[in-house]
Motif scaffolding. Structure first.
Motif, PDB file in Angstrom:
ATOM      1  N   GLU B 147      -3.485 -34.152  22.776  1.00 33.80           N
ATOM      2  CA  GLU B 147      -4.403 -33.314  23.554  1.00 33.80           C
ATOM      3  C   GLU B 147      -3.661 -32.120  24.177  1.00 33.80           C
ATOM      4  O   GLU B 147      -4.131 -31.530  25.140  1.00 33.80           O
ATOM      5  CB  GLU B 147      -5.076 -34.131  24.681  1.00 33.80           C
ATOM      6  CG  GLU B 147      -5.897 -35.312  24.211  1.00 33.80           C
ATOM      7  CD  GLU B 147      -5.016 -36.546  24.021  1.00 33.80           C
ATOM      8  OE1 GLU B 147      -3.948 -36.609  24.665  1.00 33.80           O
ATOM      9  OE2 GLU B 147      -5.363 -37.421  23.219  1.00 33.80           O
ATOM     10  N   THR B 152      -5.010 -28.266  21.113  1.00 36.50           N
ATOM     11  CA  THR B 152      -6.226 -27.746  21.750  1.00 36.50           C
ATOM     12  C   THR B 152      -6.544 -26.349  21.234  1.00 36.50           C
ATOM     13  O   THR B 152      -7.674 -26.026  20.876  1.00 36.50           O
ATOM     14  CB  THR B 152      -6.042 -27.693  23.282  1.00 36.50           C
ATOM     15  OG1 THR B 152      -5.526 -28.948  23.719  1.00 36.50           O
ATOM     16  CG2 THR B 152      -7.357 -27.416  23.973  1.00 36.50           C
ATOM     17  N   PRO B 163      -6.754 -33.511  15.999  1.00 38.50           N
ATOM     18  CA  PRO B 163      -5.390 -33.145  16.398  1.00 38.50           C
ATOM     19  C   PRO B 163      -4.346 -33.572  15.355  1.00 38.50           C
ATOM     20  O   PRO B 163      -4.481 -34.617  14.734  1.00 38.50           O
ATOM     21  CB  PRO B 163      -5.175 -33.920  17.703  1.00 38.50           C
ATOM     22  CG  PRO B 163      -6.511 -34.354  18.150  1.00 38.50           C
ATOM     23  CD  PRO B 163      -7.398 -34.398  16.956  1.00 38.50           C
TER      24      PRO B 163
END
Lengths: 379, 303
Positions: B147, B152, B163
Motif C-alpha cells: 500500500e 498507490t 499492487p
C-alpha cells in the motif's frame, strides 16, 4: 622526416607578382563573453587570417584573451559569436576530437598512466591507424624529439624538458594541419627555454605544419614568429611580422609591451605620407614615422627605443637632461636620463673597448636620435 | 660513553612503546581479541540456553556447509546455508556493480561542478548518512510496500490493477542496499575525480578520442584507485549486511548476517554462529584479494 603535404589546400599562385599562400585558419569577428555581473568579455570581435606553414604567435599579458582564442580553435571553448574556418571548412560545427588540430598544453597534460611511447601513439590509435604505421610514426616522432631511449619510461620519471618534448611529439604524431601551442615553454628554466625555442622553430620548418603559438614573453615571440598578433584586454591591437611590431608599434600599448620604450611628449606639426614632422619639448624639430598618414595635428606621443638613442654632450643633443643611474650590463650600458621636461629617458649604448666619451651620474648630458627613427603613436 | 648511549636507547625504546600503546590496545582488545574468541568458540559445543560448553568439537564447522538428514542420518550439503551464501555473494556483487553504475556519473557530475557548488552537492549525498540506518531503511519500505507510495501512484495512474509485490524479495534487498551504500561509493570516487587533471580529458579529445574512448582510456584508468576503494567499501559491508535484508527481505530472504544472528539468538548455537562469522571473514578476504589483483593487473599503473 617527410610529412604529408597539405596538398590541394596549399594554393601557391602568383597574384600580382607576389607569392600568395592559402589561409589555414580564418578567424572572423570571434567573440567570447562569459555571463556574469557584469559579463566578462574574454575576446572582442577578433579577426585573424593565419597562413599555411606559418609560425603565428598570439602575444599578450595574462587575461588578454590569447588562450581563449587558442582554446576556441582547439574546440574546448565555444564562441559567443563569429566564425572560425580552416581551409574553408567550418570548425565550429566540429567537436574537438574531429578537428584536424592538435594542442601542446601549458601543463603538457601527458597521460600519467601511460609510458612515453604510449602517450605518443595515443592519437594515432584513436584515429584507427594500422599497427605497423603507428609503430613507425612513434619511432619517427621519438627520434625527432630525441626521446628514443625514454620510450618505456613513465611520464612521471622524466624531467620537465623531456615531458615538453613528449608533449610535442604526441601532438605532432597525428600530423595535424595546425599545431596549437599554449605557452609550452613557460614552465622551463631559462637555458632550456632558449634551446626549446630553437628546437620548436626547427620542427616547424622541418614539418611545414602551421604553428599557432601563445605566449606572454615578447622576446620569445620576436625570435620565433613569422607573424605576431599583439593582444590586450580581449582585443587584437596589432598584427605584423616581428620587425613591424617592434619598429612600428601601432599604439602605446604595443610599444610598451614589446621591448623597452621611451615615451616623449611631442607636438605633431605636419605629416607627409608615413613621415611626420614633430616638435619636441625642447623646441627642436625632427622627422618621425607615423603609423597612418593624415594624423591629427597637436599633442602626440613619440616612442623611441633605448638602443636607437645615444648620449653625448649637452649641446649636441636633441633633448637635454641630467644623467641619473648608469647601469652596466656587460654587453651594454643603460643610461637613465632625467629630461628637462620631467620625463625619464633610457639610453642603451653598446660597450666598446674604444669608447671615448664617458659620462657619470650627475653630469649634464644631451640625448640624441636620428631623424625618422621615432614612432608617432596614437594614444 | 657506552653506558650513556645505551641508557638513551632504552629511554627511546620505552617512548616508542608508550606511543604505540593506544594503537596496540585497540588492535588487541578490539580486533585480534574478539576474533580469537570467535575462532575459539567455533571449536566448542553449544550450550543448552546459548553460550558454549567447554568441550572441543568440529560440529560447528561441519554444519557450516554440511548437514545430517534428520530421518535417515545420511550426510548431505546444507542447501539452506549454501543458498544463503550464494544469495549474499550475489546480492553484494550486484549492489557493488549498481552502486558503481549510479555512483560514477554522480561523482563525475559533482567533480565537474564549479568549486563552490561541489561542497553543496557532496552535502546532499552525505545528509542521509546522518539519519539512522533503520529509519532510512523503513523509509524505503514505506515507498515500495503493497500500500506504499509507488504502488498507490501506479494504481492511481491506472498502470496496474493490483499492487506489485516488491517488498520481501531479493529486489527489495538490492534496492535497500544500493540506497544505503551508494554514498560509500560516491565519496572515494569523488575524491579521486576531484584530483583528476581535466586538461588530460581535453588532451584526450584533442587526440581524436570520442567521449566513450576518453572515459575508457583516460578517465577510468586515472580514477581506478577510487573505483577500487569504493567497490571495497560497498562490497564488504553488503556481504555482512544485517539490518537491510532483515527489514526488506522479511524472514525468508536471509543473508549471512541474518543467519549468524539467528545462531546467536533463537538458534542457540553459538559455535555455529562463530564458525559462520569466520567463514564470512574468509569469503571477504578471498574476494578482496582476487579483486585487487585483477584490478591491479589490467594496466601498468603509475605508483
Amino acid at each position: 622526416m617527410v610529412f604529408a603535404q597539405v596538398s590541394g589546400d596549399v594554393e601557391k599562385t602568383i597574384t600580382g607578382g607576389t607569392l600568395k599562400v592559402a589561409t589555414a585558419i580564418s578567424v572572423r569577428n570571434l567573440r567570447k563573453v562569459y555571463p556574469g555581473q557584469p559579463p566578462v568579455v574574454a575576446l572582442a570581435d577578433a579577426s585573424i587570417d593565419i597562413k599555411d606553414n606559418e609560425f603565428f604567435t598570439l602575444l599578450g599579458p595574462s587575461g588578454c584573451g590569447k588562450t581563449t582564442l587558442l582554446r576556441m580553435i582547439a574546440g574546448f571553448e565555444h564562441p559567443t559569436a563569429g566564425s572560425l574556418t580552416m581551409h574553408g571548412e567550418n570548425l565550429l560545427e566540429l567537436p574537438p576530437y574531429k578537428r584536424p588540430v592538435n594542442t601542446v598544453f601549458q601543463s603538457y597534460a601527458l597521460f600519467p598512466h601511460l609510458t612515453v611511447a604510449q602517450n605518443i601513439s595515443f592519437g594515432l590509435e584513436m584515429l584507427g591507424k594500422p599497427k605497423a604505421e603507428i609503430r613507425q610514426t612513434v619511432d619517427e616522432m621519438m627520434a625527432l624529439v630525441k626521446m628514443t631511449e625514454m620510450a618505456d619510461r613513465q611520464t612521471g620519471q622524466i624531467s620537465g624538458g623531456q615531458q615538453q618534448r613528449v608533449a610535442l611529439a604526441r601532438a605532432l604524431a597525428p600530423k595535424p594541419r595546425v599545431l596549437l601551442l599554449d605557452e609550452p615553454l613557460s614552465a622551463l628554466d631559462f637555458k632550456l627555454r632558449k634551446d626549446m625555442q630553437l628546437e620548436l622553430k626547427r620542427l616547424q620548418m622541418e614539418t611545414g605544419i602551421t604553428f599557432v603559438f601563445v605566449t606572454h614573453d615578447q622576446e620569445e615571440a620576436l625570435t620565433m614568429s613569422d607573424r605576431i598578433a599583439v593582444m590586450n584586454a580581449g582585443e587584437i591591437r596589432q598584427i605584423g611580422n616581428p620587425r613591424q611590431i617592434y619598429d612600428q608599434p601601432a599604439e602605446r600599448f604595443v610599444a610598451d609591451f614589446i621591448g623597452d620604450t621611451n615615451f616623449l611628449p611631442a607636438e605633431l606639426i605636419e605629416t607627409a605620407g608615413q613621415t611626420a614632422t614633430i616638435r619636441l619639448s625642447s623646441g627642436k624639430q625632427i622627422a618621425a614615422r607615423a603609423a597612418e598618414s593624415g594624423s591629427q595635428k597637436g599633442k602626440v606621443t613619440l616612442a623611441v627605443r633605448p638602443e636607437h638613442a645615444s648620449i653625448g654632450p649637452e649641446a649636441e643633443g636633441l633633448l637635454a637632461g641630467t644623467l641619473g643611474e648608469v647601469v652596466y650590463f656587460g654587453t651594454d650600458t643603460h643610461y637613465h636620463v632625467a629630461l628637462e621636461d620631467g620625463t625619464g629617458f633610457v639610453v642603451r649604448q653598446q660597450n666598446r673597448p674604444d669608447a671615448t666619451a664617458q659620462f657619470s651620474s650627475g653630469d649634464r648630458v644631451g640625448v640624441h636620435f636620428a631623424p625618422g627613427i621615432g614612432q608617432v603613436l596614437k594614444d | 660513553m657506552a653506558d650513556l648511549s645505551s641508557a638513551a636507547e632504552t629511554r627511546a625504546s620505552r617512548r616508542r612503546w608508550l606511543l604505540l600503546a593506544p594503537a596496540l590496545f585497540i588492535l588487541v582488545f578490539a580486533a585480534a581479541g574478539p576474533l580469537l574468541i570467535t575462532l575459539l568458540y567455533s571449536f566448542l559445543t553449544p550450550g543448552d540456553y546459548g553460550g558454549v560448553e567447554w568441550q572441543a568439537s568440529w560440529q560447528a564447522w561441519f554444519n557450516v556447509v554440511m548437514e545430517r538428514d534428520i530421518f535417515d542420518d545420511t550426510l548431505g550439503w546444507s542447501d539452506a546455508h549454501l543458498s544463503i551464501f550464494w544469495r549474499s555473494v550475489k546480492l553484494s556483487l550486484m549492489t557493488t556493480v549498481l552502486c558503481l553504475f549510479f555512483g560514477f556519473p554522480t561523482a563525475y557530475f559533482i567533480a565537474t561542478r564549479p568549486k563552490k557548488q561541489r561542497d553543496l552537492w557532496m552535502l546532499l549525498i552525505i545528509i542521509p548518512f546522518w539519519t539512522n540506518l533503520l529509519i532510512r531503511t523503513f523509509a524505503v519500505v514505506e515507498l515500495i510496500r503493497a500500500e506504499g507510495t509507488v504502488n498507490t501512484l501506479l494504481i492511481w495512474l491506472g498502470i496496474i490493477d493490483t499492487p506489485i509485490q516488491m517488498l520481501f524479495t531479493e529486489f527489495s534487498i538490492l534496492l535497500g542496499m544500493v540506497y544505503v551504500y551508494l554514498p560509500l561509493m560516491v565519496l572515494p570516487l569523488y575524491a579521486s575525480m576531484e584530483r583528476l587533471d581535466f586538461s588530460l580529458v581535453e588532451a584526450g579529445y584533442d587526440l581524436y578520442a570520442t567521449r566513450l574512448k576518453v572515459l575508457r582510456r583516460v578517465i577510468l584508468p586515472l580514477v581506478k584507485p577510487g573505483v577500487i576503494a569504493g567497490s571495497i567499501l560497498v562490497f564488504v559491508p553488503s556481504l555482512g549486511a544485517y539490518v537491510t535484508p532483515r527489514v526488506m527481505g522479511g524472514g525468508n530472504q536471509l543473508m549471512i548476517g541474518n543467519l549468524i544472528e539467528l545462531q546467536f539468538g533463537q538458534g542457540r548455537n553459538w559455535p555455529l554462529g562463530a564458525a559462520l562469522s569466520i567463514t564470512l571473514l574468509a569469503i571477504v578476504m578471498v574476494a578482496l584479494m582476487a579483486y585487487v589483483r585483477a584490478a591491479g593487473n589490467q594496466e601498468p599503473h603509475r605508483v
